[in-house]
Scaffold this active site. Structure first.
Site, mmCIF file in Angstrom:
data_model
loop_
_atom_site.group_PDB
_atom_site.id
_atom_site.type_symbol
_atom_site.label_atom_id
_atom_site.label_comp_id
_atom_site.label_asym_id
_atom_site.label_seq_id
_atom_site.Cartn_x
_atom_site.Cartn_y
_atom_site.Cartn_z
ATOM 1 N N LYS A 276 37.737 22.595 12.169
ATOM 2 C CA LYS A 276 37.275 21.706 12.505
ATOM 3 C C LYS A 276 36.364 20.801 12.895
ATOM 4 O O LYS A 276 35.706 20.055 12.942
ATOM 5 C CB LYS A 276 38.512 21.558 13.424
ATOM 6 C CG LYS A 276 39.650 21.217 13.136
ATOM 7 C CD LYS A 276 40.906 21.165 15.167
ATOM 8 C CE LYS A 276 41.851 21.734 14.338
ATOM 9 N NZ LYS A 276 43.400 21.495 14.779
ATOM 10 N N GLN B 207 44.677 21.663 21.511
ATOM 11 C CA GLN B 207 44.772 22.792 20.665
ATOM 12 C C GLN B 207 45.564 24.564 21.201
ATOM 13 O O GLN B 207 45.499 24.977 22.114
ATOM 14 C CB GLN B 207 43.620 22.963 20.076
ATOM 15 C CG GLN B 207 43.561 24.096 19.085
ATOM 16 C CD GLN B 207 44.225 24.130 17.675
ATOM 17 O OE1 GLN B 207 43.750 23.371 17.325
ATOM 18 N NE2 GLN B 207 45.236 25.144 17.582
ATOM 19 N N ASP C 139 46.357 13.408 17.867
ATOM 20 C CA ASP C 139 47.076 14.118 16.805
ATOM 21 C C ASP C 139 49.029 14.155 17.294
ATOM 22 O O ASP C 139 49.863 14.457 16.915
ATOM 23 C CB ASP C 139 47.455 15.773 17.581
ATOM 24 C CG ASP C 139 47.587 16.960 16.543
ATOM 25 O OD1 ASP C 139 47.455 16.646 15.517
ATOM 26 O OD2 ASP C 139 47.985 17.714 17.051
#
Length: 281
Positions: free
Chosen positions: A49, A93, A116
């Protein structure tokens, strides 16, 4: 002959579009990533990322949490990021260390920075099919972008989502339902006979259970669209949750690697840019 849904190529096109749009906007978004550095998969994804973000003009701020982190200590990190005007988006994450409740942390991210789409506010908007622009979980949104790119319209089709996680299965089912598909959710504990019957009639199959070869070619309807979200390592080689022989029966198929993975990262960057644009209004 099976047609490949080339996520790598589509993600490249999306990143190029983001680069152009960001340059024109004059914005310099920052994505904060909270992760567990002891988790090999998390370290790998965070690194990927970082590189992808840098290429399109998005800065990243990586925040590694300690092995003894608690839900409370990570909530304090998130609270500071919520208040930091220089941070456009926050990514949690998962998985975080064992003493941390991942879902509780998702819920603490400010909805406007929840790139997200895993917080309760944005998931509620998704399941209510609310109009407007709000973040959606990157992997399911990436799948929908891939389907759209190849002109595969879910409307009226029978779709089976195999997997029920907060990160993938539940939002995936909601997106397909919102796109007017008839959707059934199955998972690793669905009885084999039931799963066989569902898959035999499915026009679209999206699977993400983390079990190599979980879906067999014999279970798939001839010509079905098969989206493999799985990423597993077997004998040092990457493979998905759908056995390779499915290529002889499916009409459309995502490769592993090179299918959904690149789309997830590109879509996350897209959501970060969209969050920055909304915050700049």
């Amino acid at each position: 002959m099976v047609q490949i849904l080339d996520g790598k190529a589509v993600a490249k096109a999306l990143r190029e579009q983001l680069t152009t749009e960001l340059a024109a906007s004059g914005l310099k978004p920052t994505l904060a990533v909270v992760f567990d550095p002891a988790d090999d998969g998390s370290r790998l994804y965070v690194g990927m990322k970082q590189k992808a973000a840098a290429k399109v003009g998005i800065e990243t701020r990586d925040i590694a949490v300690s092995a003894d982190a608690t839900t409370e200590s990570v909530e304090k990190i998130v609270a500071k990021l919520n208040q930091d005007a220089s941070v456009s988006g926050i990514l949690i994450q998962a998985p975080l260390p064992k003493e941390v409740d991942d879902a509780a942390i998702f819920a603490k991210v400010a909805p406007e920075k929840d790139v997200d789409g895993l917080g309760v506010t944005n998931q509620g908007r998704l399941f209510a099919n609310e109009a407007g622009n709000y973040p959606v979980a990157a992997t399911p949104k990436g799948v929908m972008t891939l389907l759209n790119y190849y002109d595969i319209d879910p409307r009226g089709k029978r779709a089976v989502v195999v997997g029920r996680s907060q990160l993938f299965g539940r939002p995936m089912a909601a997106l397909l339902l919102n796109a007017d598909a008839t959707v059934t959710v199955a998972h690793r504990y669905t009885k084999e006979e039931t799963l066989n019957n569902l898959l035999a009639e499915a026009d679209i199959i999206v699977v993400g259970v983390g079990i190599p070869g979980f879906i067999k070619a014999s279970q798939i309807k001839e010509g079905a669209v098969v989206i493999d979200v799985g990423m597993n390592l077997v004998d040092g080689k990457a493979c998905g949750d759908v056995e390779a022989a499915a290529a002889d029966k499916a009409g459309w198929l995502t490769p592993v690697p090179g299918g959904v993975g690149p789309m997830t990262i590109a879509t996350l960057l897209e959501s970060t840019m969209e969050a920055a644009l909304e915050q700049a209004k």
